[in-house]
Design an enzyme around this catalytic site. Structure first.
Site, PDB file in Angstrom:
ATOM      1  N   SER A 139      82.329  29.627  45.017  1.00  0.00           N
ATOM      2  CA  SER A 139      83.752  29.104  45.177  1.00  0.00           C
ATOM      3  C   SER A 139      84.180  29.546  46.262  1.00  0.00           C
ATOM      4  O   SER A 139      84.948  28.541  47.099  1.00  0.00           O
ATOM      5  CB  SER A 139      84.756  29.927  44.092  1.00  0.00           C
ATOM      6  OG  SER A 139      84.716  31.309  44.197  1.00  0.00           O
ATOM      7  N   GLU A 157      78.752  46.435  37.654  1.00  0.00           N
ATOM      8  CA  GLU A 157      78.709  45.482  36.726  1.00  0.00           C
ATOM      9  C   GLU A 157      78.851  45.964  35.134  1.00  0.00           C
ATOM     10  O   GLU A 157      78.234  47.341  35.073  1.00  0.00           O
ATOM     11  CB  GLU A 157      77.786  44.452  36.737  1.00  0.00           C
ATOM     12  CG  GLU A 157      77.844  43.429  37.970  1.00  0.00           C
ATOM     13  CD  GLU A 157      76.654  42.619  38.140  1.00  0.00           C
ATOM     14  OE1 GLU A 157      76.005  42.067  37.261  1.00  0.00           O
ATOM     15  OE2 GLU A 157      76.445  42.096  39.314  1.00  0.00           O
ATOM     16  N   LYS A 199      65.629  43.411  48.140  1.00  0.00           N
ATOM     17  CA  LYS A 199      65.935  43.331  49.383  1.00  0.00           C
ATOM     18  C   LYS A 199      64.802  43.930  50.377  1.00  0.00           C
ATOM     19  O   LYS A 199      64.484  43.362  51.498  1.00  0.00           O
ATOM     20  CB  LYS A 199      67.138  43.679  49.484  1.00  0.00           C
ATOM     21  CG  LYS A 199      68.434  43.031  48.939  1.00  0.00           C
ATOM     22  CD  LYS A 199      69.694  44.116  48.900  1.00  0.00           C
ATOM     23  CE  LYS A 199      70.676  43.018  48.031  1.00  0.00           C
ATOM     24  NZ  LYS A 199      71.876  43.813  47.858  1.00  0.00           N
ATOM     25  N   GLY A 208      80.358  40.440  47.677  1.00  0.00           N
ATOM     26  CA  GLY A 208      81.588  40.039  47.622  1.00  0.00           C
ATOM     27  C   GLY A 208      81.610  38.492  48.045  1.00  0.00           C
ATOM     28  O   GLY A 208      80.906  38.089  48.919  1.00  0.00           O
TER      29      GLY A 208
END
Ligand SMILES: NC(=O)c1ccc[n+]([C@@H]2O[C@H](COP(=O)([O-])OP(=O)(O)OC[C@H]3O[C@@H](n4cnc5c(N)ncnc54)[C@H](OP(=O)(O)O)[C@@H]3O)[C@@H](O)[C@H]2O)c1
Length: 456
Positions: free
Chosen positions: A18, A191, A206, A305
């Site tokens: 988004s 979460e 990562k 984020g």
């Protein structure tokens, strides 16, 4: 400037997607000027098309991601769905239809980056994934491009914001792990199912990506030694403080000193307060890179984020679009060194071991002998008598060779004591063997914790 737009397909429109949509639609003039052609969002694949999505053009939504990547007129596919399948198939299909791909998907890149790179090269397109590691922080491109002429020997990073938030809370308030996790959940940093973060899976993915790029070799998540932070206690944090350290969940990628192999690992570790990573607070990420010519570099910023991650995605999108216009591609995979990944037992570092022992004379000598037998040299020892109300403590420093017992009077007849041993650098396998032998001593009632000491 070219007037015909470059067409972009977006796969996923959640937290990151988004924000990607918002930036593409609100910054279109600037992006066009920087690329040299306008970009047009040609379609957005989601799972639930009827969900309310502010600022997302409803006419672009589709549930048929496969049809979108097969259109043939798409220049770049941006993948922000996550997970392995159907994403791997969608990305491969996009390559086969001539599209470059920008992805934020650490799980897929860490599992199967090599075959995706090969597919992209086969079809003469780009695969970029800056957002897959440490969100907004530019890291992949600096390692791949800016440091392409240097030799990176070590990458040491805080690459998971949730776990850094938890450890920072434990450090600043004295809270236990569960209490700190509850606060992270309440504030939206963790979460509902925090397993991927607290067990170190996210950081391990990562680490695999970073090690592969830093050392020009292939490293997958299966090569990464992984320990989460669920066992870290308030006592560990307090003990770290006594040593002038703090505890961080670190991703550590190292080239062996002889240059013939590499290691990649994720685990909690004590680092000195003087180390730049010690001052990384809250949910921030930071990665410390040591390169032969450049020296020490630190990359710091928001590691997750929607908007920060979208920033990294957009940087890749601009690069991929510029390459499309120039009918070229950026640097692909560099894995020419083919260095093997050594097992954890070969890693050499320092250790902080906390033992519950019988509080009587001779125990310290027994413990020191076990360290000596395994060629693990003791740096400092600290003992705290439990039956004395915990206030009676002594410490010594020594460098008298492997395991030589420190001088001083330690014995106190009766109950239990806590013995904290900090070692010099030793192989992980030697430390494991030492701990196994310690557990067999009658006078050692338990091994309360073992933590590595890094960053010195
Ligand atoms: N969130 C972060 O801070 C962050 C940071 C760095 C990297 N990343 C990476 O970015 C990626 C996306 O993360 P996110 O947080 O944005 O996830 P998210 O909020 O769960 O969004 C996932 C999106 O994918 C869509 N989707 C799921 N399955 C699909 C399918 N089979 N076909 C089409 N669309 C599908 C969902 O559709 P609906 O909207 O209809 O459910 C949703 O829009 C992941 O790889 C993640 O690891 C995220």
């Amino acid at each position: 400037m070219r007037t015909r737009p470059l067409k972009v397909a977006l796969l996923g429109c959640g937290v990151v997607g988004s924000e990607v949509t918002r930036i593409i639609t609100t910054q279109s003039a600037d992006l066009a000027a920087r690329i040299g052609a306008p970009i047009e969002l040609a379609g957005i694949a989601v799972r639930r098309p009827n969900r309310v999505r502010d600022g997302v053009p409803a006419e672009l939504l589709t549930t048929d991601a496969t049809a979108l990547v097969k259109r043939g007129d798409i220049d770049v596919v941006v993948e922000v769905i996550g997970g392995i399948e159907p994403v791997r198939t969608l990305i491969t299909t996009a390559f086969e239809h001539g599209a470059s791909v920008v992805s934020a998907n650490k799980a897929l890149l860490a599992a199967d980056g090599a075959s995706l790179h090969a597919k992209a090269a086969e079809h003469g397109v780009d695969l970029y994934y800056e957002a897959a590691v440490a969100g907004a922080i530019p890291l992949i491109r600096p390692l791949r491009e800016s440091l392409a002429g240097d030799k990176v020997n070590r990458v040491l990073g805080i690459v998971n914001g949730t776990t850094n938030f938890i450890l920072d809370k434990m450090d600043s308030t004295g809270a236990g792990y569960s209490e700190a996790l509850d606060e992270a959940t309440a504030l939206g940093y963790a979460e509902a199912d925090p397993t991927a973060d607290v067990e170190g899976f996210d950081a391990a993915a990562k680490a695999a990506i970073l090690a592969g790029i830093a050392f020009h070799t292939r490293v997958t998540i299966d090569d990464v030694h992984r320990e989460g932070l669920t066992e870290v206690t308030a006592a560990d944090i307090a003990s770290a403080k006594k040593m002038g350290c703090t505890v961080k969940l670190l991703a550590i990628c190292e080239r062996a000193r002889d240059g013939r192999s590499v290691t990649a690992r994720v685990h909690p570790a004590m680092i000195p307060l003087s180390h730049p990573l010690a001052s990384v607070r809250g949910a921030y990420n930071a990665v410390f890179v040591e390169a032969e010519a450049a020296g020490q570099l630190m990359f710091y910023g928001p590691g997750a984020g929607g908007a920060p991650t979208a920033s990294a995605v957009l940087g890749d999108l601009v690069a991929a679009c510029r390459n499309k216009l120039a009918a070229t591609t950026g640097a692909g995979e560099s894995a020419y060194t083919q260095l093997p990944v050594s097992p954890m037992g070969d890693v050499v570092t320092r250790y902080h071991i906390s033992l519950d022992v019988a509080d009587k004379p001779g125990v310290l000598a027994q413990v020191a002998t076990v360290f000596a037998e395994h060629d693990v040299s003791i740096d400092t020892v600290r003992q705290q008598g439990r039956n004395q109300g915990g206030g009676d403590e002594a410490a010594t420093e020594q460098d008298g060779g492997p395991g030589a017992p420190p001088s001083g009077s330690w014995g106190r007849e009766g109950g239990e004591a806590s013995l904290v041993v900090v070692t010099h650098r030793a192989p992980d396998a030697a430390l494991s063997a030492t701990v196994s032998s310690l557990r067999k001593l009658d006078t050692v009632r338990g091994v309360a914790s073992i933590m590595r000491v890094e960053g010195e």
